[in-house]
Motif scaffolding. Structure first.
Motif, PDB file in Angstrom:
ATOM      1  N   MET A   1       0.830  -1.195   0.000  1.00  0.00           N
ATOM      2  CA  MET A   1       0.000   0.000   0.000  1.00  0.00           C
ATOM      3  C   MET A   1       0.874   1.259   0.000  1.00  0.00           C
ATOM      4  SD  MET A   1      -3.264   1.385   2.297  1.00  0.00           S
ATOM      5  CE  MET A   1      -3.247   0.095   3.423  1.00  0.00           C
ATOM      6  N   SER A   2       1.999   1.214   0.703  1.00  0.00           N
ATOM      7  CA  SER A   2       2.870   2.397   0.738  1.00  0.00           C
ATOM      8  C   SER A   2       3.323   2.802  -0.658  1.00  0.00           C
ATOM      9  CB  SER A   2       4.095   2.138   1.620  1.00  0.00           C
ATOM     10  OG  SER A   2       3.719   2.025   2.969  1.00  0.00           O
ATOM     11  N   LEU A   3       3.743   1.831  -1.450  1.00  0.00           N
ATOM     12  CA  LEU A   3       4.192   2.141  -2.813  1.00  0.00           C
ATOM     13  C   LEU A   3       3.111   2.879  -3.588  1.00  0.00           C
ATOM     14  CD1 LEU A   3       6.020   1.883  -5.326  1.00  0.00           C
ATOM     15  CD2 LEU A   3       4.959  -0.356  -5.698  1.00  0.00           C
ATOM     16  N   LEU A   4       1.888   2.377  -3.523  1.00  0.00           N
ATOM     17  CA  LEU A   4       0.798   2.971  -4.289  1.00  0.00           C
ATOM     18  C   LEU A   4       0.478   4.387  -3.831  1.00  0.00           C
ATOM     19  CD1 LEU A   4      -1.397  -0.216  -4.439  1.00  0.00           C
ATOM     20  CD2 LEU A   4      -0.137   0.811  -6.345  1.00  0.00           C
ATOM     21  N   LYS A   5       0.522   4.616  -2.532  1.00  0.00           N
ATOM     22  CA  LYS A   5       0.214   5.955  -2.020  1.00  0.00           C
ATOM     23  C   LYS A   5       1.347   6.930  -2.307  1.00  0.00           C
ATOM     24  CE  LYS A   5      -3.567   4.315  -0.801  1.00  0.00           C
ATOM     25  NZ  LYS A   5      -3.736   3.454  -1.952  1.00  0.00           N
ATOM     26  N   ILE A   6       2.593   6.493  -2.107  1.00  0.00           N
ATOM     27  CA  ILE A   6       3.728   7.382  -2.376  1.00  0.00           C
ATOM     28  C   ILE A   6       3.781   7.725  -3.865  1.00  0.00           C
ATOM     29  CG2 ILE A   6       6.247   7.564  -2.348  1.00  0.00           C
ATOM     30  CD1 ILE A   6       6.154   5.933   0.313  1.00  0.00           C
ATOM     31  N   LEU A   7       3.469   6.759  -4.716  1.00  0.00           N
ATOM     32  CA  LEU A   7       3.408   7.038  -6.149  1.00  0.00           C
ATOM     33  C   LEU A   7       2.336   8.088  -6.442  1.00  0.00           C
ATOM     34  CD1 LEU A   7       4.288   6.443  -9.056  1.00  0.00           C
ATOM     35  CD2 LEU A   7       2.574   4.604  -9.080  1.00  0.00           C
ATOM     36  N   TYR A   8       1.201   7.971  -5.772  1.00  0.00           N
ATOM     37  CA  TYR A   8       0.131   8.961  -5.965  1.00  0.00           C
ATOM     38  C   TYR A   8       0.610  10.358  -5.556  1.00  0.00           C
ATOM     39  CZ  TYR A   8      -4.134  11.625  -5.129  1.00  0.00           C
ATOM     40  OH  TYR A   8      -5.093  12.606  -5.132  1.00  0.00           O
ATOM     41  N   PHE A   9       1.252  10.471  -4.400  1.00  0.00           N
ATOM     42  CA  PHE A   9       1.725  11.783  -3.952  1.00  0.00           C
ATOM     43  C   PHE A   9       2.786  12.330  -4.901  1.00  0.00           C
ATOM     44  CE2 PHE A   9       0.454  10.025   0.338  1.00  0.00           C
ATOM     45  CZ  PHE A   9      -0.733  10.731   0.376  1.00  0.00           C
ATOM     46  N   ALA A  10       3.671  11.477  -5.392  1.00  0.00           N
ATOM     47  CA  ALA A  10       4.688  11.925  -6.343  1.00  0.00           C
ATOM     48  C   ALA A  10       4.021  12.430  -7.624  1.00  0.00           C
ATOM     49  CB  ALA A  10       5.665  10.789  -6.642  1.00  0.00           C
ATOM     50  N   HIS A  11       3.053  11.677  -8.105  1.00  0.00           N
ATOM     51  CA  HIS A  11       2.320  12.070  -9.309  1.00  0.00           C
ATOM     52  C   HIS A  11       1.592  13.401  -9.077  1.00  0.00           C
ATOM     53  CE1 HIS A  11      -0.031  11.478 -12.993  1.00  0.00           C
ATOM     54  NE2 HIS A  11      -1.114  11.742 -12.293  1.00  0.00           N
ATOM     55  N   ALA A  12       0.960  13.515  -7.934  1.00  0.00           N
ATOM     56  CA  ALA A  12       0.185  14.722  -7.621  1.00  0.00           C
ATOM     57  C   ALA A  12       1.077  15.952  -7.525  1.00  0.00           C
ATOM     58  CB  ALA A  12      -0.583  14.514  -6.316  1.00  0.00           C
ATOM     59  N   TRP A  13       2.166  15.842  -6.783  1.00  0.00           N
ATOM     60  CA  TRP A  13       3.072  16.988  -6.655  1.00  0.00           C
ATOM     61  C   TRP A  13       3.715  17.322  -7.994  1.00  0.00           C
ATOM     62  CZ3 TRP A  13       2.773  20.485  -3.198  1.00  0.00           C
ATOM     63  CH2 TRP A  13       2.324  20.174  -1.922  1.00  0.00           C
ATOM     64  N   HIS A  14       4.007  16.327  -8.795  1.00  0.00           N
ATOM     65  CA  HIS A  14       4.586  16.578 -10.111  1.00  0.00           C
ATOM     66  C   HIS A  14       3.584  17.329 -10.988  1.00  0.00           C
ATOM     67  CE1 HIS A  14       6.541  15.649 -13.996  1.00  0.00           C
ATOM     68  NE2 HIS A  14       7.642  15.620 -13.260  1.00  0.00           N
ATOM     69  N   LEU A  15       2.326  16.908 -10.954  1.00  0.00           N
ATOM     70  CA  LEU A  15       1.274  17.635 -11.680  1.00  0.00           C
ATOM     71  C   LEU A  15       1.171  19.081 -11.203  1.00  0.00           C
ATOM     72  CD1 LEU A  15      -1.721  15.132 -11.831  1.00  0.00           C
ATOM     73  CD2 LEU A  15      -0.665  16.266 -13.797  1.00  0.00           C
ATOM     74  N   ALA A  16       1.174  19.259  -9.898  1.00  0.00           N
ATOM     75  CA  ALA A  16       1.004  20.597  -9.331  1.00  0.00           C
ATOM     76  C   ALA A  16       2.170  21.520  -9.682  1.00  0.00           C
ATOM     77  CB  ALA A  16       0.850  20.502  -7.812  1.00  0.00           C
ATOM     78  N   LYS A  17       3.372  20.964  -9.720  1.00  0.00           N
ATOM     79  CA  LYS A  17       4.553  21.788  -9.961  1.00  0.00           C
ATOM     80  C   LYS A  17       4.864  21.997 -11.440  1.00  0.00           C
ATOM     81  CE  LYS A  17       8.116  21.347  -7.135  1.00  0.00           C
ATOM     82  NZ  LYS A  17       8.110  22.619  -6.460  1.00  0.00           N
ATOM     83  N   THR A  18       4.597  20.987 -12.280  1.00  0.00           N
ATOM     84  CA  THR A  18       5.050  21.056 -13.669  1.00  0.00           C
ATOM     85  C   THR A  18       3.923  21.051 -14.692  1.00  0.00           C
ATOM     86  OG1 THR A  18       5.195  18.657 -14.024  1.00  0.00           O
ATOM     87  CG2 THR A  18       7.116  19.746 -13.006  1.00  0.00           C
ATOM     88  N   ASP A  19       2.701  20.800 -14.257  1.00  0.00           N
ATOM     89  CA  ASP A  19       1.550  20.624 -15.152  1.00  0.00           C
ATOM     90  C   ASP A  19       1.633  19.338 -15.958  1.00  0.00           C
ATOM     91  OD1 ASP A  19      -0.283  22.624 -14.655  1.00  0.00           O
ATOM     92  OD2 ASP A  19       0.664  24.036 -16.033  1.00  0.00           O
ATOM     93  N   GLU A  20       2.621  18.516 -15.707  1.00  0.00           N
ATOM     94  CA  GLU A  20       2.807  17.270 -16.445  1.00  0.00           C
ATOM     95  C   GLU A  20       2.609  16.078 -15.522  1.00  0.00           C
ATOM     96  OE1 GLU A  20       3.376  16.994 -19.725  1.00  0.00           O
ATOM     97  OE2 GLU A  20       3.257  19.183 -19.876  1.00  0.00           O
ATOM     98  N   PRO A  21       1.928  15.033 -15.998  1.00  0.00           N
ATOM     99  CA  PRO A  21       1.790  13.826 -15.166  1.00  0.00           C
ATOM    100  C   PRO A  21       3.131  13.110 -15.026  1.00  0.00           C
ATOM    101  CG  PRO A  21       0.840  13.474 -17.341  1.00  0.00           C
ATOM    102  CD  PRO A  21       1.259  14.913 -17.285  1.00  0.00           C
ATOM    103  N   LEU A  22       3.333  12.483 -13.901  1.00  0.00           N
ATOM    104  CA  LEU A  22       4.537  11.691 -13.678  1.00  0.00           C
ATOM    105  C   LEU A  22       4.380  10.318 -14.308  1.00  0.00           C
ATOM    106  CD1 LEU A  22       7.322  11.543 -12.242  1.00  0.00           C
ATOM    107  CD2 LEU A  22       6.106  10.584 -10.275  1.00  0.00           C
TER     108      LEU A  22
END
Length: 150
Positions: A1-22
């Motif tokens: 579960m940790s992998l899936l959630k950390i991946l979500y947060f990485a994807h989310a922050w990447h979207l927020a900062k760069t406008d691009e999906p991770l």
């Protein structure tokens, strides 16, 4: 579960900062929070044990699965991912799940909508993730200390 959630947060922050999906695949609203089905399928057999293998990708030319290569990931993205991992890996998997369930969060919006009507695929849109991570004061209060504001 940790992998899936950390991946979500990485994807989310990447979207927020760069406008691009991770990651290219969508996240779905599952009971314990957002899940990337492709990653889930790759590692579901691991359970709570440490992950020792690498993800595989399909080679369309040979129709075989091969170990994914990350050689072309730029250094700034590597540093970004290390920061995300360092921050979120300190939390228990259920705490990570709780963080995705905040009122008004993208997961909560899809989950709540599904209680009223059918939501095919239970997909969480990148637009809602981006917006939430850019505007919500509730989002992971310690992240701002690491310069993750947008």
């Amino acid at each position: 579960m940790s992998l899936l959630k950390i991946l979500y947060f990485a994807h989310a922050w990447h979207l927020a900062k760069t406008d691009e999906p991770l990651v290219g695949q969508p996240f779905e609203a599952w009971k314990h929070g957002p899940v990337n089905r492709v990653v889930y399928e790759q590692f579901k057999g691991v359970g709570s044990k440490p992950i020792v293998g690498r993800a595989k990708v399909i080679n369309v030319e040979t129709a075989t699965f091969e170990v994914a290569s990350y050689d072309d990931v730029d250094p700034s993205t590597v540093q970004f991912l290390e920061n995300i991992f360092d921050f979120y890996s300190q939390y228990h998997p259920f705490k990570l799940s709780d963080l995705t369930h905040e009122e008004g969060s993208p997961w909560e919006e899809v989950w709540s909508e599904a209680s009223r009507k059918a939501v095919p695929g239970m997909l969480i849109s990148n637009d809602s993730i981006r917006s939430w991570f850019r505007t919500s004061r509730a989002v992971h209060r310690g992240a701002a200390d690491r310069g993750w504001t947008v």
